[in-house]
Design a protein around this motif. Structure first.
Motif, mmCIF file in Angstrom:
data_model
loop_
_atom_site.group_PDB
_atom_site.id
_atom_site.type_symbol
_atom_site.label_atom_id
_atom_site.label_comp_id
_atom_site.label_asym_id
_atom_site.label_seq_id
_atom_site.Cartn_x
_atom_site.Cartn_y
_atom_site.Cartn_z
ATOM 1 N N GLU A 88 0.849 -1.035 -0.097
ATOM 2 C CA GLU A 88 -0.012 -0.124 -0.031
ATOM 3 C C GLU A 88 0.977 1.166 -0.018
ATOM 4 N N GLY A 89 2.177 1.064 0.603
ATOM 5 C CA GLY A 89 3.006 2.240 0.480
ATOM 6 C C GLY A 89 3.737 2.493 -0.902
ATOM 7 N N ARG A 90 3.428 1.629 -1.763
ATOM 8 C CA ARG A 90 4.349 1.604 -3.162
ATOM 9 C C ARG A 90 4.182 2.865 -3.645
ATOM 10 N N TRP A 91 2.729 3.625 -3.610
ATOM 11 C CA TRP A 91 2.989 4.783 -4.414
ATOM 12 C C TRP A 91 3.460 5.855 -3.803
ATOM 13 N N VAL A 92 3.589 5.895 -2.374
ATOM 14 C CA VAL A 92 4.331 6.862 -1.672
ATOM 15 C C VAL A 92 5.946 6.762 -2.012
ATOM 16 N N ARG A 93 6.454 5.473 -2.103
ATOM 17 C CA ARG A 93 7.874 5.363 -2.409
ATOM 18 C C ARG A 93 8.380 5.908 -3.734
ATOM 19 N N GLU A 94 7.397 5.500 -4.734
ATOM 20 C CA GLU A 94 7.400 5.747 -6.126
ATOM 21 C C GLU A 94 7.348 7.518 -6.395
ATOM 22 N N ALA A 95 6.330 8.119 -5.634
ATOM 23 C CA ALA A 95 6.163 9.557 -5.832
ATOM 24 C C ALA A 95 7.415 10.263 -5.168
ATOM 25 N N ALA A 96 7.990 9.810 -4.153
ATOM 26 C CA ALA A 96 9.121 10.374 -3.287
ATOM 27 C C ALA A 96 10.306 10.047 -4.144
ATOM 28 N N SER A 97 10.404 9.190 -4.822
ATOM 29 C CA SER A 97 11.507 8.984 -5.682
ATOM 30 C C SER A 97 11.553 9.682 -6.906
ATOM 31 N N ALA A 98 10.373 9.898 -7.640
ATOM 32 C CA ALA A 98 10.018 10.849 -8.595
ATOM 33 C C ALA A 98 10.576 12.426 -8.155
ATOM 34 N N TYR A 99 9.777 12.474 -7.139
ATOM 35 C CA TYR A 99 10.492 14.043 -6.800
ATOM 36 C C TYR A 99 11.824 14.188 -6.428
ATOM 37 N N ALA A 100 12.562 13.406 -5.845
ATOM 38 C CA ALA A 100 13.855 13.430 -5.746
ATOM 39 C C ALA A 100 14.776 13.402 -6.900
ATOM 40 N N ALA A 101 14.277 12.712 -7.788
ATOM 41 C CA ALA A 101 14.962 12.634 -9.369
ATOM 42 C C ALA A 101 14.690 13.990 -9.914
ATOM 43 N N LYS A 102 13.455 14.548 -9.818
ATOM 44 C CA LYS A 102 13.251 15.791 -10.516
ATOM 45 C C LYS A 102 13.965 17.050 -9.742
ATOM 46 N N GLN A 103 14.175 16.965 -8.180
ATOM 47 C CA GLN A 103 15.037 18.052 -7.725
ATOM 48 C C GLN A 103 16.488 17.936 -8.120
ATOM 49 N N LYS A 104 16.934 16.555 -8.483
ATOM 50 C CA LYS A 104 18.496 16.539 -8.612
ATOM 51 C C LYS A 104 18.547 17.383 -10.125
ATOM 52 N N GLN A 105 17.535 16.842 -10.965
ATOM 53 C CA GLN A 105 17.658 17.190 -12.251
ATOM 54 C C GLN A 105 17.745 18.644 -12.223
ATOM 55 N N LYS A 106 16.947 19.289 -11.532
ATOM 56 C CA LYS A 106 16.743 20.905 -11.474
ATOM 57 C C LYS A 106 18.051 21.567 -10.866
ATOM 58 N N GLN A 107 18.789 20.807 -10.119
ATOM 59 C CA GLN A 107 19.900 21.377 -9.197
ATOM 60 C C GLN A 107 21.077 21.219 -10.300
ATOM 61 N N GLN A 108 21.031 20.046 -10.926
ATOM 62 C CA GLN A 108 22.136 19.978 -12.166
ATOM 63 C C GLN A 108 22.284 20.895 -13.135
ATOM 64 N N ALA A 109 20.658 21.198 -13.709
ATOM 65 C CA ALA A 109 20.462 22.284 -14.575
ATOM 66 C C ALA A 109 21.127 23.629 -14.234
ATOM 67 N N ALA A 110 20.792 23.923 -12.974
ATOM 68 C CA ALA A 110 21.223 25.213 -12.384
ATOM 69 C C ALA A 110 22.517 25.269 -12.261
#
Ligand code: FAQ
Length: 313
Positions: free
Chosen positions: A291-313
């Motif tokens: 039942e927590g799978r979607w939370v883990r997936e959402a958290a990982s997707a958010y972390a990946a997005k943040q990392k991408q943003k940081q790298q672009a900056a």
């Protein structure tokens, strides 16, 4: 360098109280047994949330509810520190969780007993957290650095847990006849399972010899169990309650309490998965993971997005 030399350097470090760190050379068996113990310890913290979680919605007051909620959250935190420490030995968290869910990995036998009354929250805090601290204080000095550091914080929190458990029982022990009876009943039910937490007798303990040589453990199962009995046999007097053991008595020669024999058949049955709540506990963990799978997936997707943003900056 030859393995023999590496082993000598490794053992010298242990003998001189230098911590072993993740990037240091270590024998395979040292890595394996640490991974086994730390991951089992992590699983115990997480499965250990279930018996008490069962009482959060039924705590007798808002104050008790807030305290119990905080305690159960602490256990989740302990699980996370320990999974993180175990990961430094090279195994993924997913693999550890898979081992728990498939029944390959163990967790402490104690969490396979049911919590029937509010007094069980007191008995768990006093006896279960009490046994856990007795064992874990030595682990703050264990030879593997990440495990030792995780244990320092865990022990501080566990000692608060133990006091809150004792206080629950102290209040009940001064209450109505029904409350006193509830308190005594919980102590009776949790006493022997708490003694089992220390593991098999030293003569049956398969891992102890190497774990002592490598200073993963610094005290034996029987030594810690005896220390625990000596402590609790005194504290129970403050509650005006008794422990369910006719053989419990002070031995002036040994300066320790003598006590009766643990039901080892029950212990091994529970360890092998046949305790009163083993199936229920694993089923609850598997359900929470799914039942927590979607939370883990959402958290990982958010972390990946943040990392991408940081790298672009
Ligand atoms: N239950 O050779 P030994 C807590 C297994 S945390 C199940 O003596 P070792 C916080 C053992 O794994 C409580 N299995 O093993 C909390 C081994 O099998 P393996 C957990 C047990 O490792 C409070 C086999 O028997 N604490 O309570 C048990 O040298 C309230 C032979 O045994 C820790 O994990 C058992 N009771 O010594 C959370 C502390 N005993 O693995 C929520 C760290 C033994 O070879 C609410 N662990 N076994 O297949 C340790 O100190 C040690 O692992 C021992 C066992 C002392 C538990």
């Amino acid at each position: 360098m030859e393995t023999q030399n590496l082993e000598k350097i490794f053992q010298d470090k242990i003998d001189h109280e230098t911590k072993i760190e993740p990037r240091d050379w270590m024998p395979d068996a040292y890595r394996k047994t640490n991974l086994r113990q730390i991951s089992q310890h992590a699983h115990s913290e997480i499965v250990g949330m279930l018996p008490e979680g069962n009482w959060i919605s039924r705590a007798p007051s808002l104050k008790r509810k807030a305290i119990l909620l905080a305690k159960v959250q602490d256990e989740a935190g302990h699980g996370l520190y320990l999974y993180a420490a175990a990961e430094t030995l090279g195994q993924s968290r997913e693999q550890m969780i898979e081992d728990l869910h498939s029944g390959r990995a163990k967790y402490s036998s104690i969490f396979n007993y049911p919590t029937l009354t509010w007094a069980d929250m007191g008995a768990i805090g006093w006896l279960v957290d009490g046994a856990a601290i007795m064992n874990q204080v030595m682990l703050t000095r264990t030879s593997y650095g990440p495990y030792a550091r995780a244990m320092v914080r865990i022990c501080k929190e566990e000692s608060f847990h133990q006091r809150q458990g004792f206080e629950i029982l102290l209040v009940l022990s001064k209450g109505s006849d029904a409350q006193k009876a509830m308190c005594q009943d919980a102590i009776i039910r949790w006493w022997w399972p708490a003694l089992m937490m220390f593991g098999p007798r030293d003569t049956e303990s398969t891992n102890s010899d190497m774990s002592m040589k490598w200073k993963i453990k610094r005290k034996s199962n029987d030594e810690l169990r005896q220390q625990f009995v000596d402590m609790i046999a005194e504290q129970v007097k403050l509650l005006n309650m008794t422990l369910p053991d006719e053989k419990l008595c002070w031995n002036e020669n040994k300066k320790h309490y003598d006590f009766g024999e643990i039901n080892w058949d029950e212990f091994w049955q529970v360890v092998k998965g046949n305790g009163p709540c083993n199936k229920e506990r694993l089923a609850a963990r598997k359900k929470a993971w799914e039942e927590g799978r979607w939370v883990r997936e959402a958290a990982s997707a958010y972390a990946a997005k943040q990392k991408q943003k940081q790298q672009a900056a």
